[in-house]
Design a protein around this motif. Structure first.
Motif, PDB file in Angstrom:
ATOM      1  N   ASN A 182      -5.086  -7.539   2.034  1.00 31.84           N
ATOM      2  CA  ASN A 182      -5.716  -6.245   1.770  1.00 31.84           C
ATOM      3  C   ASN A 182      -7.233  -6.289   1.755  1.00 31.84           C
ATOM      4  OD1 ASN A 182      -5.748  -7.713  -0.506  1.00 31.84           O
ATOM      5  ND2 ASN A 182      -4.878  -6.159  -1.854  1.00 31.84           N
ATOM      6  N   ASN A 191     -11.376  -2.702  -2.073  1.00 34.62           N
ATOM      7  CA  ASN A 191     -11.772  -1.798  -3.155  1.00 34.62           C
ATOM      8  C   ASN A 191     -11.954  -2.556  -4.452  1.00 34.62           C
ATOM      9  OD1 ASN A 191      -9.188  -2.475  -3.558  1.00 34.62           O
ATOM     10  ND2 ASN A 191      -8.422  -0.400  -3.921  1.00 34.62           N
ATOM     11  N   ASP A 234     -10.185  -4.988  -5.774  1.00 36.79           N
ATOM     12  CA  ASP A 234      -8.989  -5.306  -6.537  1.00 36.79           C
ATOM     13  C   ASP A 234      -9.038  -6.645  -7.233  1.00 36.79           C
ATOM     14  OD1 ASP A 234      -7.511  -3.149  -6.478  1.00 36.79           O
ATOM     15  OD2 ASP A 234      -6.158  -3.773  -4.865  1.00 36.79           O
ATOM     16  N   VAL A 275       0.496  -0.920  -0.481  1.00 44.57           N
ATOM     17  CA  VAL A 275      -0.400  -2.047  -0.775  1.00 44.57           C
ATOM     18  C   VAL A 275      -1.430  -2.208   0.344  1.00 44.57           C
ATOM     19  CG1 VAL A 275      -0.486  -4.568  -1.055  1.00 44.57           C
ATOM     20  CG2 VAL A 275       1.397  -3.283  -2.058  1.00 44.57           C
ATOM     21  N   GLU A 323      -5.563   2.048  -0.010  1.00 44.72           N
ATOM     22  CA  GLU A 323      -6.101   2.202  -1.365  1.00 44.72           C
ATOM     23  C   GLU A 323      -7.541   2.672  -1.370  1.00 44.72           C
ATOM     24  OE1 GLU A 323      -5.679  -1.779  -2.588  1.00 44.72           O
ATOM     25  OE2 GLU A 323      -3.500  -1.691  -2.745  1.00 44.72           O
ATOM     26  N   ASN A 345      -9.063   5.360  -1.417  1.00 42.55           N
ATOM     27  CA  ASN A 345      -9.475   6.335  -2.419  1.00 42.55           C
ATOM     28  C   ASN A 345     -10.669   7.170  -1.993  1.00 42.55           C
ATOM     29  OD1 ASN A 345      -8.510   7.271  -4.774  1.00 42.55           O
ATOM     30  ND2 ASN A 345      -8.921   5.385  -5.928  1.00 42.55           N
ATOM     31  N   ASP A 405      -8.038  10.305   2.767  1.00 41.60           N
ATOM     32  CA  ASP A 405      -7.239   9.264   2.106  1.00 41.60           C
ATOM     33  C   ASP A 405      -6.037   8.903   2.985  1.00 41.60           C
ATOM     34  OD1 ASP A 405      -5.443   7.860   0.443  1.00 41.60           O
ATOM     35  OD2 ASP A 405      -6.334   8.764  -1.342  1.00 41.60           O
ATOM     36  N   GLY A 446      -3.768   6.530   2.711  1.00 38.57           N
ATOM     37  CA  GLY A 446      -2.529   6.290   1.968  1.00 38.57           C
ATOM     38  C   GLY A 446      -1.832   7.594   1.596  1.00 38.57           C
ATOM     39  N   LYS A 447      -2.621   8.568   1.140  1.00 39.25           N
ATOM     40  CA  LYS A 447      -2.062   9.859   0.731  1.00 39.25           C
ATOM     41  C   LYS A 447      -1.435  10.570   1.939  1.00 39.25           C
ATOM     42  CE  LYS A 447      -4.200  13.575  -1.823  1.00 39.25           C
ATOM     43  NZ  LYS A 447      -5.478  13.927  -2.483  1.00 39.25           N
ATOM     44  N   ARG A 496       2.112   2.585  -6.619  1.00 40.04           N
ATOM     45  CA  ARG A 496       0.922   1.733  -6.448  1.00 40.04           C
ATOM     46  C   ARG A 496       1.085   0.598  -7.446  1.00 40.04           C
ATOM     47  NH1 ARG A 496      -2.443   3.847  -2.221  1.00 40.04           N
ATOM     48  NH2 ARG A 496      -2.125   6.088  -2.212  1.00 40.04           N
ATOM     49  N   GLU A 556      -0.777  -7.800  -8.949  1.00 35.69           N
ATOM     50  CA  GLU A 556      -1.077  -8.204  -7.568  1.00 35.69           C
ATOM     51  C   GLU A 556       0.131  -8.897  -6.917  1.00 35.69           C
ATOM     52  OE1 GLU A 556      -4.078 -11.249  -7.127  1.00 35.69           O
ATOM     53  OE2 GLU A 556      -3.646 -12.035  -9.123  1.00 35.69           O
TER      54      GLU A 556
END
Lengths: 363, 363
Positions: free
Chosen positions: B4, B9, B11, B305, B310, B312, B316, B318-319, B336, B340
């Motif tokens: 990822n 972002n 993470d 994932v 992600e 954001n 978006d 993912g959305k 979500r 991890e």
């Protein structure tokens, strides 16, 4: 990037025969005055030919005598790195000279058409390599290999458009006033979808998509698995990772053509898209240079080079591209070169010399 | 293949904090019985976490105590070769154990979720590496890293579908009866167009096409050249050749999202196509496993994932993917993960142990 090994049609044998026809005993027509080296440096192989040096005042003999010819590996510095590219070039020139019964001291001009020359800095770097090898009086020219390919169709004249589609693809053109333009030729990451690599990568993708349920079933699955000796599409993932060479992928083009000839819709769509992509590359160059004249009907050569365009199958990619181009530009004249790109490079050197001496006369 | 890092972002910082919250003094809840290692081996990095060994009869504590966490480079044997992949794994496990104040002898179970496991032979090879490191009583499990990612969303339960879109992308799912299916995850040559690499490669292609006259002008040109410190699209060719790492290409995803947010049509089309490709991967897995039930309305988790999903941002990805999936399958429940993938791998080991002991009881 633009070598014609993608769907080989045995061209190298044809060119070998041309050499055999002009062996050492025929050298009387110019080699006493020294020799010119022409080099075609592609992604898959590098070819060097040695021809007699023709003074710029002379017209070219027809057929052109080839004194020697040598083949070596990749000389694209982007692919193999600077040292390996340079070593390959030096090696292939030495071998061509030796086969000609000649040596470095006889060289009067060198023209290198090499893939990976995309920027003046690339040109300058390769000129610097050559300058270290040859004394100051030797004329040195470095061009994108597409320019040498154009010259192989126009016998040295820089006018018109060349389309190369082998492992890679590129379209390159020159206007009569010297302006030049190119399209595609940016490599697989940057979307050369009309190339042999592009066609075959799309076919492999179609096999994966059919296998995992994202795409329609296609004959490509059995055809490609059989060609590669694999038993399941899952194994394609490991196969592509095992060796990232583009030529290895591009070698699958004949399988795609076979499936299209058998009316497989997925394979046919891949080829139709490739034809459109290749024709679009030619269109972009022709329009930017205004090769078709103001009325759009002006005559200009379109030199077609590379295994993808020369496959000579019943589904003929090159023919379809030319149909598309002539629909747009009725004056486009297709040319299939009678000499190989390395000879085109050598002719380019002669053309540049003629131009320089003409300019000198007028200054 | 499916790490990822594409559009990071931050993470890793979040997960680091989870470790800090459970330092060595809290180990009373199980580490005396030994430890379990969970490993997430992606293309860009490899993460190993060390958690207490929970006997299969016990329920899991919430939150789960993380005793130690270590990060290392790529462990995909397809990308870096077998020796380097193996060394990376051994190194990252040793570091996680050392940070936990533990050692090799305490290890009771290891679960490795690693990219590049596409075939039973891949699994067997990696199991052999682990068998050389650990004594016979240690439970060893090797899975595709997508399985560990799914588990990170379902806290160890193998049911539902995971979609990973980072540098690479893959969709992977399990039915309640243990059947599994996957789609995509085949790498860039084989058309993972919804991945961070795929999105960015299409954006770079669009810049080249605009430059050479084959495509419409786009904001991507200035945005990407600025991000890379280049002055002309010609220089992109050398840039892509200079380093073939997929993560380097995928890192341009935020530039594409920015252009789409500014309503650039070319960038928007690239993202819309990526959304469709990603949703199609989920659809293929859901349909093959029948996760949506016979009426198509059954409930199942979709674990999302990876940096591409992600991000954001106001555009978006993912959305949009989830909207598309829920249009097809109203019972799809997006998850979500709160832990991890490496923790998902550790939970997987626990889940397998529970299953094995249940099977033993029934046999």
């Amino acid at each position: 990037m633009m070598n014609n090994s993608g769907a080989s049609n045995g061209d190298s044998n044809v060119y070998e025969k041309q050499v055999e026809g002009h062996d050492h005993c025929e050298n009387g027509d110019g080699s006493d005055n020294g020799v010119t080296l022409g080099i075609d440096g592609g992604t898959t192989s590098t070819v060097c030919v040695c021809i007699p040096f023709f003074p710029s005042s002379k017209t070219l003999p027809n057929p052109l005598p080839i004194l020697g010819r040598a083949v070596s590996g990749c000389s694209n510095h982007n692919s193999v790195g600077e040292t390996a590219a340079r070593d390959t070039l030096e090696e292939v020139m030495a071998e061509a000279l030796s086969k000609s019964g000649s040596d470095w001291s006889a060289v009067r001009a060198v023209c290198l058409g090499v893939s990976g020359v995309n920027h003046p800095t690339d040109q300058e770097r390769i000129l610097n390599w050559l300058r270290e090898i040859f004394p100051g009086h030797v004329k040195l020219y470095v061009q994108n290999d597409a320019v040498a390919a154009l010259s192989s169709g126009t016998m040295g004249k820089l006018h018109g458009c060349v389309l190369i589609a082998g492992t890679g693809c590129i379209s390159y053109g020159f206007a009569e006033d010297g302006r030049e333009a190119r399209a595609s030729g940016a490599g697989p990451v940057l979307g050369d979808w009309g190339s042999g690599y592009g066609i075959a990568a799309k076919a492999l993708t179609a096999v994966i998509r059919a296998h995992d349920g994202r795409g329609p079933r296609t004959m490509l699955t059995n055809k490609i698995l059989k060609a590669l000796g694999l038993s399941s599409p899952d194994e394609l993932i490991g196969w592509t990772y095992a060796d990232p060479s583009w030529a290895r992928i591009a070698a699958l083009v004949p399988e795609v053509v076979s499936c299209a000839e058998a009316c497989d819709q997925v394979a046919t769509k891949i080829l139709v898209d490739a034809v459109q992509d290749l024709a679009l590359s030619v269109k972009a160059v022709v329009q930017r240079l205004g090769l078709c004249g103001e009325d759009g009907n002006g005559s200009f050569p379109v030199v077609m080079v590379g295994g993808v365009l020369e496959a000579n199958r019943s589904w003929d990619i090159g023919k379809e591209v030319m149909k598309y181009v002539q629909d747009l530009f009725p004056g486009a004249r297709p040319i299939r070169p009678q000499v190989e790109p390395a000879v085109g490079a050598a002719l380019l050197a002669w053309n540049f010399l003629v131009k320089e001496s003409t300019e000198k006369c007028h200054s």
